[in-house]
Motif scaffolding. Structure first.
Motif, PDB file in Angstrom:
ATOM      1  N   TYR A 198      -0.408  -0.469  -9.153  1.00  0.00           N
ATOM      2  CA  TYR A 198      -1.394   0.106 -10.068  1.00  0.00           C
ATOM      3  C   TYR A 198      -2.782  -0.472  -9.853  1.00  0.00           C
ATOM      4  CZ  TYR A 198       1.673   3.183 -12.589  1.00  0.00           C
ATOM      5  OH  TYR A 198       2.506   4.217 -12.910  1.00  0.00           O
ATOM      6  N   ARG A 199      -2.874  -1.719  -9.489  1.00  0.00           N
ATOM      7  CA  ARG A 199      -4.177  -2.307  -9.161  1.00  0.00           C
ATOM      8  C   ARG A 199      -4.755  -1.623  -7.919  1.00  0.00           C
ATOM      9  NH1 ARG A 199      -6.582  -5.386 -13.058  1.00  0.00           N
ATOM     10  NH2 ARG A 199      -7.741  -6.396 -11.403  1.00  0.00           N
ATOM     11  N   ILE A 200      -3.918  -1.362  -6.929  1.00  0.00           N
ATOM     12  CA  ILE A 200      -4.348  -0.671  -5.712  1.00  0.00           C
ATOM     13  C   ILE A 200      -4.779   0.757  -6.050  1.00  0.00           C
ATOM     14  CG2 ILE A 200      -3.549   0.280  -3.501  1.00  0.00           C
ATOM     15  CD1 ILE A 200      -1.702  -2.259  -3.322  1.00  0.00           C
ATOM     16  N   ILE A 201      -3.953   1.476  -6.794  1.00  0.00           N
ATOM     17  CA  ILE A 201      -4.242   2.862  -7.163  1.00  0.00           C
ATOM     18  C   ILE A 201      -5.581   2.967  -7.876  1.00  0.00           C
ATOM     19  CG2 ILE A 201      -3.529   4.741  -8.721  1.00  0.00           C
ATOM     20  CD1 ILE A 201      -0.560   3.819  -8.088  1.00  0.00           C
ATOM     21  N   ASN A 202      -5.899   1.984  -8.707  1.00  0.00           N
ATOM     22  CA  ASN A 202      -7.128   1.999  -9.492  1.00  0.00           C
ATOM     23  C   ASN A 202      -8.293   1.262  -8.826  1.00  0.00           C
ATOM     24  OD1 ASN A 202      -6.526   3.383 -12.198  1.00  0.00           O
ATOM     25  ND2 ASN A 202      -4.738   2.090 -11.850  1.00  0.00           N
ATOM     26  N   ASN A 203      -8.129   0.926  -7.537  1.00  0.00           N
ATOM     27  CA  ASN A 203      -9.164   0.234  -6.770  1.00  0.00           C
ATOM     28  C   ASN A 203      -9.681  -1.019  -7.467  1.00  0.00           C
ATOM     29  OD1 ASN A 203      -9.269   2.102  -4.555  1.00  0.00           O
ATOM     30  ND2 ASN A 203     -10.275   3.534  -5.957  1.00  0.00           N
ATOM     31  N   GLN A 204      -8.735  -1.782  -8.024  1.00  0.00           N
ATOM     32  CA  GLN A 204      -9.096  -3.009  -8.720  1.00  0.00           C
ATOM     33  C   GLN A 204      -8.696  -4.217  -7.877  1.00  0.00           C
ATOM     34  OE1 GLN A 204      -6.871  -2.052 -12.241  1.00  0.00           O
ATOM     35  NE2 GLN A 204      -8.722  -1.464 -13.349  1.00  0.00           N
ATOM     36  N   PRO A 205      -9.464  -5.292  -7.975  1.00  0.00           N
ATOM     37  CA  PRO A 205      -9.126  -6.474  -7.171  1.00  0.00           C
ATOM     38  C   PRO A 205      -7.791  -7.094  -7.609  1.00  0.00           C
ATOM     39  CG  PRO A 205     -10.892  -6.967  -8.713  1.00  0.00           C
ATOM     40  CD  PRO A 205     -10.634  -5.487  -8.806  1.00  0.00           C
ATOM     41  N   LEU A 217       0.830  -1.209   0.000  1.00  0.00           N
ATOM     42  CA  LEU A 217       0.000   0.000   0.000  1.00  0.00           C
ATOM     43  C   LEU A 217       0.863   1.257   0.000  1.00  0.00           C
ATOM     44  CD1 LEU A 217      -2.760  -1.115   2.539  1.00  0.00           C
ATOM     45  CD2 LEU A 217      -3.000  -0.869   0.056  1.00  0.00           C
ATOM     46  N   GLU A 218       1.946   1.236   0.743  1.00  0.00           N
ATOM     47  CA  GLU A 218       2.843   2.398   0.794  1.00  0.00           C
ATOM     48  C   GLU A 218       3.559   2.607  -0.542  1.00  0.00           C
ATOM     49  OE1 GLU A 218       4.151   2.498   5.494  1.00  0.00           O
ATOM     50  OE2 GLU A 218       5.017   0.958   4.188  1.00  0.00           O
ATOM     51  N   LEU A 219       3.951   1.513  -1.204  1.00  0.00           N
ATOM     52  CA  LEU A 219       4.581   1.650  -2.519  1.00  0.00           C
ATOM     53  C   LEU A 219       3.575   2.206  -3.528  1.00  0.00           C
ATOM     54  CD1 LEU A 219       7.013   1.334  -4.382  1.00  0.00           C
ATOM     55  CD2 LEU A 219       6.273  -1.020  -4.818  1.00  0.00           C
ATOM     56  N   ALA A 220       2.350   1.734  -3.481  1.00  0.00           N
ATOM     57  CA  ALA A 220       1.307   2.258  -4.372  1.00  0.00           C
ATOM     58  C   ALA A 220       1.111   3.752  -4.130  1.00  0.00           C
ATOM     59  CB  ALA A 220      -0.008   1.501  -4.153  1.00  0.00           C
ATOM     60  N   ASP A 221       1.077   4.153  -2.879  1.00  0.00           N
ATOM     61  CA  ASP A 221       0.917   5.562  -2.542  1.00  0.00           C
ATOM     62  C   ASP A 221       2.106   6.384  -3.048  1.00  0.00           C
ATOM     63  OD1 ASP A 221      -0.550   7.718  -1.097  1.00  0.00           O
ATOM     64  OD2 ASP A 221       1.281   7.740   0.124  1.00  0.00           O
ATOM     65  N   LYS A 222       3.304   5.834  -2.923  1.00  0.00           N
ATOM     66  CA  LYS A 222       4.511   6.527  -3.394  1.00  0.00           C
ATOM     67  C   LYS A 222       4.429   6.760  -4.905  1.00  0.00           C
ATOM     68  CE  LYS A 222       8.983   7.685  -2.947  1.00  0.00           C
ATOM     69  NZ  LYS A 222       9.245   8.992  -2.346  1.00  0.00           N
ATOM     70  N   ILE A 223       4.105   5.729  -5.651  1.00  0.00           N
ATOM     71  CA  ILE A 223       4.003   5.843  -7.110  1.00  0.00           C
ATOM     72  C   ILE A 223       2.894   6.822  -7.480  1.00  0.00           C
ATOM     73  CG2 ILE A 223       3.361   4.582  -9.212  1.00  0.00           C
ATOM     74  CD1 ILE A 223       4.876   2.147  -7.988  1.00  0.00           C
ATOM     75  N   ASN A 224       1.758   6.726  -6.819  1.00  0.00           N
ATOM     76  CA  ASN A 224       0.629   7.612  -7.105  1.00  0.00           C
ATOM     77  C   ASN A 224       0.986   9.069  -6.817  1.00  0.00           C
ATOM     78  OD1 ASN A 224      -2.079   8.014  -7.937  1.00  0.00           O
ATOM     79  ND2 ASN A 224      -2.708   8.207  -5.807  1.00  0.00           N
ATOM     80  N   ARG A 225       1.615   9.335  -5.687  1.00  0.00           N
ATOM     81  CA  ARG A 225       1.985  10.715  -5.314  1.00  0.00           C
ATOM     82  C   ARG A 225       3.017  11.290  -6.285  1.00  0.00           C
ATOM     83  NH1 ARG A 225      -0.032  12.640  -0.691  1.00  0.00           N
ATOM     84  NH2 ARG A 225      -0.901  11.154   0.785  1.00  0.00           N
ATOM     85  N   LEU A 226       3.944  10.459  -6.751  1.00  0.00           N
ATOM     86  CA  LEU A 226       4.916  10.953  -7.730  1.00  0.00           C
ATOM     87  C   LEU A 226       4.202  11.450  -8.975  1.00  0.00           C
ATOM     88  CD1 LEU A 226       7.765   8.309  -7.356  1.00  0.00           C
ATOM     89  CD2 LEU A 226       7.902  10.753  -6.802  1.00  0.00           C
ATOM     90  N   GLY A 227       3.212  10.682  -9.430  1.00  0.00           N
ATOM     91  CA  GLY A 227       2.438  11.097 -10.601  1.00  0.00           C
ATOM     92  C   GLY A 227       1.648  12.372 -10.341  1.00  0.00           C
ATOM     93  N   ILE A 228       1.006  12.451  -9.193  1.00  0.00           N
ATOM     94  CA  ILE A 228       0.227  13.641  -8.834  1.00  0.00           C
ATOM     95  C   ILE A 228       1.130  14.879  -8.765  1.00  0.00           C
ATOM     96  CG2 ILE A 228      -1.029  14.727  -6.912  1.00  0.00           C
ATOM     97  CD1 ILE A 228      -2.249  11.901  -6.383  1.00  0.00           C
ATOM     98  N   ASN A 229       2.357  14.682  -8.291  1.00  0.00           N
ATOM     99  CA  ASN A 229       3.294  15.794  -8.149  1.00  0.00           C
ATOM    100  C   ASN A 229       4.076  16.094  -9.431  1.00  0.00           C
ATOM    101  OD1 ASN A 229       2.608  16.321  -5.449  1.00  0.00           O
ATOM    102  ND2 ASN A 229       4.006  14.750  -4.710  1.00  0.00           N
ATOM    103  N   GLY A 230       3.647  15.511 -10.539  1.00  0.00           N
ATOM    104  CA  GLY A 230       4.222  15.863 -11.826  1.00  0.00           C
ATOM    105  C   GLY A 230       5.418  15.046 -12.280  1.00  0.00           C
ATOM    106  N   LYS A 231       5.768  14.008 -11.546  1.00  0.00           N
ATOM    107  CA  LYS A 231       6.851  13.134 -11.987  1.00  0.00           C
ATOM    108  C   LYS A 231       6.265  12.118 -12.957  1.00  0.00           C
ATOM    109  CE  LYS A 231      10.278  14.768  -9.628  1.00  0.00           C
ATOM    110  NZ  LYS A 231      11.392  15.405 -10.290  1.00  0.00           N
ATOM    111  N   SER A 232       6.698  12.183 -14.195  1.00  0.00           N
ATOM    112  CA  SER A 232       6.126  11.297 -15.201  1.00  0.00           C
ATOM    113  C   SER A 232       7.095  10.196 -15.623  1.00  0.00           C
ATOM    114  CB  SER A 232       5.711  12.104 -16.435  1.00  0.00           C
ATOM    115  OG  SER A 232       6.843  12.750 -16.984  1.00  0.00           O
ATOM    116  N   HIS A 233       8.260  10.166 -14.976  1.00  0.00           N
ATOM    117  CA  HIS A 233       9.291   9.207 -15.358  1.00  0.00           C
ATOM    118  C   HIS A 233       9.973   8.685 -14.083  1.00  0.00           C
ATOM    119  CE1 HIS A 233      12.484   8.395 -18.686  1.00  0.00           C
ATOM    120  NE2 HIS A 233      12.166   7.326 -18.010  1.00  0.00           N
ATOM    121  N   ILE A 234       9.796   7.397 -13.814  1.00  0.00           N
ATOM    122  CA  ILE A 234      10.434   6.765 -12.654  1.00  0.00           C
ATOM    123  C   ILE A 234      11.402   5.704 -13.161  1.00  0.00           C
ATOM    124  CG2 ILE A 234      10.128   5.437 -10.531  1.00  0.00           C
ATOM    125  CD1 ILE A 234       7.243   6.446 -10.427  1.00  0.00           C
TER     126      ILE A 234
END
Length: 159
Positions: A149-156, A86-103
């Protein structure tokens, strides 16, 4: 989002290659993901600390040459921060929200990462205090990114 798994050395076992390809295929619906490999250096058994540092430096220079200037770099290091899924999903999601488009996730060679690569890192991530085969680590990392990405998109998937 573009995600690069930057690794040292080639995969030798077919089953690892198949697993990597499966997760890259699954990830394609969420982001652009690819694995970039740089050559590993031949290492002699029981090499000295100086020899080991030379090997890591050569591999490190190859790694650094493949990292785009605008990329957010996450190195996999045994002494990095451990996150749950869950924390890794949040990290990836926040990077995208904060404008980081390349990891760029970096997996070092058999001797680890050179200090120059670690210094370039924006975030040091550890999956465990244990050491894993570098080829298997690619599969584990890709699976966790897919899970994120499954977590970020609320998918099973995540249980």
């Amino acid at each position: 989002m573009k995600i690069i798994i930057l690794t040292v050395g080639k995969i030798k076992e077919k089953f690892y290659t198949e697993a990597v390809n499966e997760y890259l295929k699954r990830l394609s619906r969420y982001c652009k993901a690819e694995v970039v490999q740089v050559a590993d250096e031949k290492t002699v058994e029981n090499c000295s600390e100086t020899e080991a540092d030379m090997v890591k430096e050569k591999e490190g220079n190859r790694i650094l040459a493949k990292i785009p200037d605008d990329a957010y770099v996450i190195t996999l290091e045994i002494n990095g921060k451990q996150l749950d899924s869950l924390e890794l999903a949040d990290k990836i999601n926040r990077l995208g929200i904060n404008g980081k488009s390349h990891i760029v996730f970096v997996i070092g060679g058999s001797l680890g990462l050179h200090k120059k690569v670690s210094d370039r890192s924006d975030y040091k991530l550890s999956f465990s205090k244990m050491t894993f085969p570098h080829q298997l680590m690619r599969v584990i990392l890709l699976e966790q990114i897919y899970r994120s990405y499954r977590i970020i998109n609320n998918q099973p998937y995540h249980k």
